[in-house]
Design an enzyme around this catalytic site. Sequence first.
Site, PDB file in Angstrom:
ATOM      1  N   LYS A   1       1.207  -1.315   0.211  1.00 25.99           N
ATOM      2  CA  LYS A   1       0.039   0.362   0.112  1.00 25.99           C
ATOM      3  C   LYS A   1       1.225   1.447   0.031  1.00 25.99           C
ATOM      4  CE  LYS A   1      -4.278  -1.898  -0.050  1.00 25.99           C
ATOM      5  NZ  LYS A   1      -3.964  -3.675  -0.365  1.00 25.99           N
TER       6      LYS A   1
HETATM    7  C1  LIG Z   1      -9.900  -2.753  -1.771  1.00 26.62           C
HETATM    8  C2  LIG Z   1      -9.330  -3.540  -0.330  1.00 26.62           C
HETATM    9  N1  LIG Z   1      -9.591  -3.717   0.854  1.00 26.62           N
HETATM   10  C3  LIG Z   1      -8.875  -4.106   2.151  1.00 26.62           C
HETATM   11  C4  LIG Z   1      -8.450  -4.782   2.319  1.00 26.62           C
HETATM   12  C5  LIG Z   1      -7.720  -5.566   3.619  1.00 26.62           C
HETATM   13  O1  LIG Z   1      -6.697  -4.577   3.718  1.00 26.62           O
HETATM   14  P1  LIG Z   1      -5.744  -5.649   4.406  1.00 26.62           P
HETATM   15  O2  LIG Z   1      -4.989  -6.285   3.653  1.00 26.62           O
HETATM   16  O3  LIG Z   1      -4.509  -4.271   5.183  1.00 26.62           O
HETATM   17  O4  LIG Z   1      -6.216  -6.289   6.075  1.00 26.62           O
HETATM   18  C6  LIG Z   1      -7.424  -4.062   0.697  1.00 26.62           C
HETATM   19  C7  LIG Z   1      -6.063  -5.314   0.837  1.00 26.62           C
HETATM   20  O5  LIG Z   1      -5.187  -5.574  -0.605  1.00 26.62           O
HETATM   21  C8  LIG Z   1      -7.727  -4.177  -0.716  1.00 26.62           C
HETATM   22  O6  LIG Z   1      -7.928  -3.606  -1.588  1.00 26.62           O
END
Ligand SMILES: Cc1ncc(COP(=O)(O)O)c(C=O)c1O
Length: 418
Positions: free
Chosen positions: A204
């Site tokens: 990210k």
């Molecule tokens: C659109 C979206 N929402 C939620 C998430 C979830 O984030 P995390 O991996 O930090 O749990 C991601 C992760 O890639 C994502 O791309």
Amino acid sequence: MSQQNPRPKSPGQSKRMKSTPPELQVPFHRASIGEEEVQAVSEVIRSGWLTMGPKTFEFEKEFAKYVGAQHAVAVSTGTAALHLSLEAAGIGAGDEVLLPTTTFTATAEAVTYLRARPVLVDIEPVTMNMDPEDAARRITSKTRAIIPVHLGGQPCDMDEIHTLARMHHLRVIEDAAHALPSEYRGKRVGQISEFTCFSFYATKTLTTGEGGMITTDNSTVADRMRLMRLHGIERDAWKRYRADGSWFYEVLEAGFKYNLTDFQSAMGLVQLAKCDRMKQAREAVAQRYSDAFSSFDELVVPTVLPDRRTSWHLYALRLRLDRLSLDRNNFVQALHRHGVACSVHFIPLHLHPYYQRVYGYQIGDYPRAEQEYHSCFSLPIYPGMTDREINHVVGAVQTTAAEFRIVHTNVAHVFPSA
Ligand SMILES: Cc1ncc(COP(=O)(O)O)c(C=O)c1O
């Protein structure tokens, strides 16, 4: 139920191309981590306080200031951020929550944690974000919340989503996993809705390895999320092993273990300070790509709407498949052979076996999402890309588009009249 979700072919299955090894390998992502992050994390490790503590609270304060929100609650992942937001919004068994089919599974998965139903919505083709009109059509008496996802960083049409939410008394939980920093009509994402969920996953735009943050102006839900991120034990429980803390604590709810550690937060603070600079670097890469590709009839470059600013977490290129003699999977494989790693964001949720089996979604249910899915892929974009890497990606894409271009022959020219 048929499941025809096409899988990428193995390299051997696709059309053979010249197989000279690429002179340069460009990875899909390389984290922008410097000595400052190493220093900051080392200091916390040396301090001996490893879990949530003063660094995490400092990170929350700085993050809230950066996005312009009253409160920021740090958590272990973006998925945890979504879960805690839905829980604080009171979403429960049998409720329905609207979200786009074009997203990562975490958006919908968090809804299922509460035994609520993810109701998938089709996308609008310019931004590939949730289409508010399609969302409106899917509202029922059970709909309680809506989760707009800012795909790749470009914000959804938040005014339309808020109008819909007001009309139907829906809670708005933004999935801003891609949207730091992004803006909608002059407002930074993080200050627009009741809940905004960020992710600090390794790829990210701000990373702590794993991590997440929820921003809100509602102090009641902020308190609830702070309670629930640490076992439902009261606020100062994190201090119980400090010299100035107390061993006594009370459990008020059955909460979760979702807190962020101090060494992750120390890294987050350093990354936050560079966030604007990193965004400018990604913007420069995006500009180079769009300048290079916009004259190609086979390629569709991303459109950023005039009232929005994107973080450029992703650069999604789309193919005009009617003008090419290969499909998206083979285009991506051709780039791979040139040493360029790409990805696809996202396989729509309704094409995955789980969402088909449990909720009955089927291929064909969301035609616009499917159409864009079959033509899109994401190119490498990150602050540390060198000029040579950017030029290499540009060259690989242009060469592939030119090599597989369908040349529409002018019949009159081929068969001149006698
Ligand atoms: C659109 C979206 N929402 C939620 C998430 C979830 O984030 P995390 O991996 O930090 O749990 C991601 C992760 O890639 C994502 O791309």
